[in-house]
Scaffold this active site. Structure first.
Site, PDB file in Angstrom:
ATOM      1  N   ASN A  76      43.099  42.725  40.264  1.00 14.66           N
ATOM      2  CA  ASN A  76      43.222  41.429  39.605  1.00 14.66           C
ATOM      3  C   ASN A  76      42.072  40.482  39.928  1.00 14.66           C
ATOM      4  O   ASN A  76      41.894  39.484  39.240  1.00 14.66           O
ATOM      5  CB  ASN A  76      44.581  40.846  40.045  1.00 14.66           C
ATOM      6  CG  ASN A  76      44.706  39.379  39.806  1.00 14.66           C
ATOM      7  OD1 ASN A  76      44.880  38.953  38.671  1.00 14.66           O
ATOM      8  ND2 ASN A  76      44.597  38.583  40.868  1.00 14.66           N
ATOM      9  N   TYR A 112      31.990  37.140  30.450  1.00 15.09           N
ATOM     10  CA  TYR A 112      33.411  37.273  30.785  1.00 15.09           C
ATOM     11  C   TYR A 112      34.126  38.146  29.752  1.00 15.09           C
ATOM     12  O   TYR A 112      34.842  39.099  30.108  1.00 15.09           O
ATOM     13  CB  TYR A 112      34.036  35.876  30.856  1.00 15.09           C
ATOM     14  CG  TYR A 112      35.477  35.836  31.313  1.00 15.09           C
ATOM     15  CD1 TYR A 112      35.820  36.107  32.632  1.00 15.09           C
ATOM     16  CD2 TYR A 112      36.506  35.507  30.426  1.00 15.09           C
ATOM     17  CE1 TYR A 112      37.136  36.053  33.066  1.00 15.09           C
ATOM     18  CE2 TYR A 112      37.830  35.455  30.845  1.00 15.09           C
ATOM     19  CZ  TYR A 112      38.143  35.728  32.163  1.00 15.09           C
ATOM     20  OH  TYR A 112      39.449  35.676  32.588  1.00 15.09           O
ATOM     21  N   LYS A 167      35.812  41.811  30.540  1.00 13.84           N
ATOM     22  CA  LYS A 167      37.268  41.938  30.492  1.00 13.84           C
ATOM     23  C   LYS A 167      37.722  42.872  29.367  1.00 13.84           C
ATOM     24  O   LYS A 167      38.721  43.592  29.508  1.00 13.84           O
ATOM     25  CB  LYS A 167      37.908  40.561  30.332  1.00 13.84           C
ATOM     26  CG  LYS A 167      37.790  39.683  31.571  1.00 13.84           C
ATOM     27  CD  LYS A 167      38.643  40.236  32.713  1.00 13.84           C
ATOM     28  CE  LYS A 167      38.751  39.277  33.871  1.00 13.84           C
ATOM     29  NZ  LYS A 167      39.633  39.757  34.934  1.00 13.84           N
ATOM     30  N   THR A 220      45.954  28.047  37.035  1.00 14.10           N
ATOM     31  CA  THR A 220      45.416  28.460  38.342  1.00 14.10           C
ATOM     32  C   THR A 220      44.126  27.680  38.593  1.00 14.10           C
ATOM     33  O   THR A 220      43.652  26.934  37.729  1.00 14.10           O
ATOM     34  CB  THR A 220      45.079  29.959  38.346  1.00 14.10           C
ATOM     35  OG1 THR A 220      44.017  30.174  37.403  1.00 14.10           O
ATOM     36  CG2 THR A 220      46.274  30.821  37.980  1.00 14.10           C
TER      37      THR A 220
HETATM   38  N1  LIG Z   1      43.868  31.593  34.758  1.00 12.30           N
HETATM   39  C1  LIG Z   1      43.743  32.056  33.516  1.00 12.30           C
HETATM   40  O1  LIG Z   1      43.909  31.318  32.525  1.00 12.30           O
HETATM   41  C2  LIG Z   1      43.434  33.516  33.291  1.00 12.30           C
HETATM   42  C3  LIG Z   1      43.590  34.029  32.001  1.00 12.30           C
HETATM   43  C4  LIG Z   1      43.310  35.376  31.771  1.00 12.30           C
HETATM   44  C5  LIG Z   1      42.910  36.184  32.809  1.00 12.30           C
HETATM   45  N2  LIG Z   1      42.747  35.656  34.057  1.00 12.30           N
HETATM   46  C6  LIG Z   1      42.309  36.553  35.121  1.00 12.30           C
HETATM   47  O2  LIG Z   1      43.274  36.532  36.154  1.00 12.30           O
HETATM   48  C7  LIG Z   1      42.668  36.971  37.368  1.00 12.30           C
HETATM   49  C8  LIG Z   1      43.094  36.048  38.489  1.00 12.30           C
HETATM   50  O3  LIG Z   1      42.545  34.757  38.238  1.00 12.30           O
HETATM   51  P1  LIG Z   1      43.341  33.412  38.540  1.00 12.30           P
HETATM   52  O4  LIG Z   1      43.498  32.698  37.258  1.00 12.30           O
HETATM   53  O5  LIG Z   1      44.519  33.690  39.378  1.00 12.30           O
HETATM   54  O6  LIG Z   1      42.220  32.576  39.323  1.00 12.30           O
HETATM   55  P2  LIG Z   1      41.877  32.402  40.855  1.00 12.30           P
HETATM   56  O7  LIG Z   1      42.986  31.684  41.536  1.00 12.30           O
HETATM   57  O8  LIG Z   1      40.516  31.793  40.875  1.00 12.30           O
HETATM   58  O9  LIG Z   1      41.838  33.887  41.430  1.00 12.30           O
HETATM   59  C9  LIG Z   1      40.698  34.693  41.408  1.00 12.30           C
HETATM   60  C10 LIG Z   1      40.846  35.676  42.553  1.00 12.30           C
HETATM   61  O10 LIG Z   1      39.787  36.643  42.502  1.00 12.30           O
HETATM   62  C11 LIG Z   1      39.209  36.736  43.795  1.00 12.30           C
HETATM   63  N3  LIG Z   1      37.797  37.118  43.679  1.00 12.30           N
HETATM   64  C12 LIG Z   1      36.874  36.562  42.864  1.00 12.30           C
HETATM   65  N4  LIG Z   1      35.677  37.134  43.073  1.00 12.30           N
HETATM   66  C13 LIG Z   1      35.876  38.066  44.047  1.00 12.30           C
HETATM   67  C14 LIG Z   1      34.995  38.974  44.715  1.00 12.30           C
HETATM   68  N5  LIG Z   1      33.704  39.067  44.395  1.00 12.30           N
HETATM   69  N6  LIG Z   1      35.524  39.794  45.653  1.00 12.30           N
HETATM   70  C15 LIG Z   1      36.842  39.713  45.983  1.00 12.30           C
HETATM   71  N7  LIG Z   1      37.707  38.871  45.378  1.00 12.30           N
HETATM   72  C16 LIG Z   1      37.216  38.057  44.431  1.00 12.30           C
HETATM   73  C17 LIG Z   1      39.396  35.351  44.400  1.00 12.30           C
HETATM   74  O11 LIG Z   1      39.416  35.422  45.801  1.00 12.30           O
HETATM   75  P3  LIG Z   1      38.247  34.932  46.794  1.00 12.30           P
HETATM   76  O12 LIG Z   1      37.595  33.727  46.180  1.00 12.30           O
HETATM   77  O13 LIG Z   1      38.998  34.626  48.053  1.00 12.30           O
HETATM   78  O14 LIG Z   1      37.350  36.103  46.922  1.00 12.30           O
HETATM   79  C18 LIG Z   1      40.785  34.985  43.906  1.00 12.30           C
HETATM   80  O15 LIG Z   1      41.763  35.530  44.751  1.00 12.30           O
HETATM   81  C19 LIG Z   1      41.162  37.007  37.107  1.00 12.30           C
HETATM   82  O16 LIG Z   1      40.753  38.345  36.898  1.00 12.30           O
HETATM   83  C20 LIG Z   1      41.014  36.214  35.828  1.00 12.30           C
HETATM   84  O17 LIG Z   1      39.877  36.585  35.083  1.00 12.30           O
HETATM   85  C21 LIG Z   1      43.020  34.349  34.323  1.00 12.30           C
END
Ligand SMILES: NC(=O)c1ccc[n+]([C@@H]2O[C@H](COP(=O)([O-])OP(=O)(O)OC[C@H]3O[C@@H](n4cnc5c(N)ncnc54)[C@H](OP(=O)(O)O)[C@@H]3O)[C@@H](O)[C@H]2O)c1
Length: 254
Positions: free
Chosen positions: A90, A157, A161, A192
């Site tokens: 994720n 992005y 994805k 988030t």
């Molecule tokens: N929020 C939305 O609207 C949305 C919609 C569609 C899809 N998504 C997807 O959902 C997933 C989770 O995102 P979220 O919305 O929950 O945002 P978030 O709270 O910013 O979570 C992102 C997570 O990815 C980790 N991460 C990022 N880069 C990393 C790296 N290089 N190595 C290890 N860990 C890494 C971050 O941890 P650290 O910073 O501690 O490394 C964090 O735990 C993502 O893949 C995002 O693209 C989100």
């Protein structure tokens, strides 16, 4: 309750947002969980929360761009819990955004490295372990962006994805005979840190909200419940899917 009793899971991107809430739900449903991300302090507090609620988890901090990190997370599952049944890959980033004519090669490549290549490397090591114990379930976090929706300024992005959907199908076909299911979850907007960073004004948030038939964005818990379904035996005949959990964004034109 107890939909993941005796299961062992890895959750990446567990330091915040969707991953953090999903790791807690997995643990509440009985799974032993290895949680990963770069921020060690956040991971340790998550482990403490899970244990305080009666669950079991260990943290492994690192960067998903490193293949050695994925090996280490799988090793942590085996050393602590003896097997691996579930992986929720994720971790993700918006990456370099802006007009595509100005996006750098490094920014584009790095976005693919974190969102796509890392997911492949994770699954490579996870599936190798899962098939030793009769199979498992892999879930990737994709998105509606680049699948049912296009926005300007997020080419890296969207590319990374949507690539996950091809990866999902390829792995599902390749390892289905060994009882490994592979699915992608495609969230709409979820409240988030990433969502708030991308949509930092009330006007932007109103625009995004209106894209969804439900006229709201999701709480991370709503995604976690869908991931739980795909990860659990409730989805025992579900593989190779791109599962939209998007509040109806894909069918909304008003
Ligand atoms: N929020 C939305 O609207 C949305 C919609 C569609 C899809 N998504 C997807 O959902 C997933 C989770 O995102 P979220 O919305 O929950 O945002 P978030 O709270 O910013 O979570 C992102 C997570 O990815 C980790 N991460 C990022 N880069 C990393 C790296 N290089 N190595 C290890 N860990 C890494 C971050 O941890 P650290 O910073 O501690 O490394 C964090 O735990 C993502 O893949 C995002 O693209 C989100």
């Amino acid at each position: 309750m107890n939909r993941l009793t005796n299961k062992v899971a890895i959750v990446t991107g567990a330091s915040s947002g969707i991953g953090r809430v999903t790791a807690k739900l997995f643990a509440a449903e009985g799974a032993k969980v290895v949680v990963g991300a770069r921020r060690q302090v956040e991971l340790e507090s998550l482990v403490a929360e899970i244990k305080a609620a009666g669950g079991d988890a260990v943290a492994g901090a690192g960067d998903v761009r490193s293949e050695a990190y994925h090996k280490a997370l799988v090793a942590a599952a085996i050393e602590n819990y003896g097997k691996l049944d579930i992986a929720f890959n994720n971790a993700g980033t918006l990456g370099e955004a802006g007009p595509s004519t100005e996006v750098s090669e490094a920014g584009f490549s790095d976005t693919l490295a974190i969102n796509l290549t890392a997911s492949f490397l994770a699954a490579k090591h996870q599936i190798a372990e899962m098939i030793k114990h009769g199979g498992g379930s892999v879930v990737f976090t994709s998105t509606f962006v680049g699948y049912s929706f296009a926005f300007p300024g997020v080419a890296a992005y969207a590319t990374s994805k949507s690539g996950l959907i091809g990866l999902t199908q390829a792995l599902a076909a390749e390892y289905g005979p060994q009882n490994v299911r592979v699915n992608a979850i495609l969230p709409g907007a979820v409240d988030t840190d990433m969502y708030r960073e991308m949509n930092d004004t009330s006007d932007k948030q109103a625009f995004i909200t209106n894209l969804h038939a439900l006229k709201r964005v999701a709480a991370p818990e709503e995604l976690a419940r869908s991931v739980l379904y795909l990860a659990s035996d409730d989805a025992s005949f579900v593989t190779g899917t791109a599962t939209l959990v998007d509040g109806g964004a894909s069918i909304t034109r008003t």
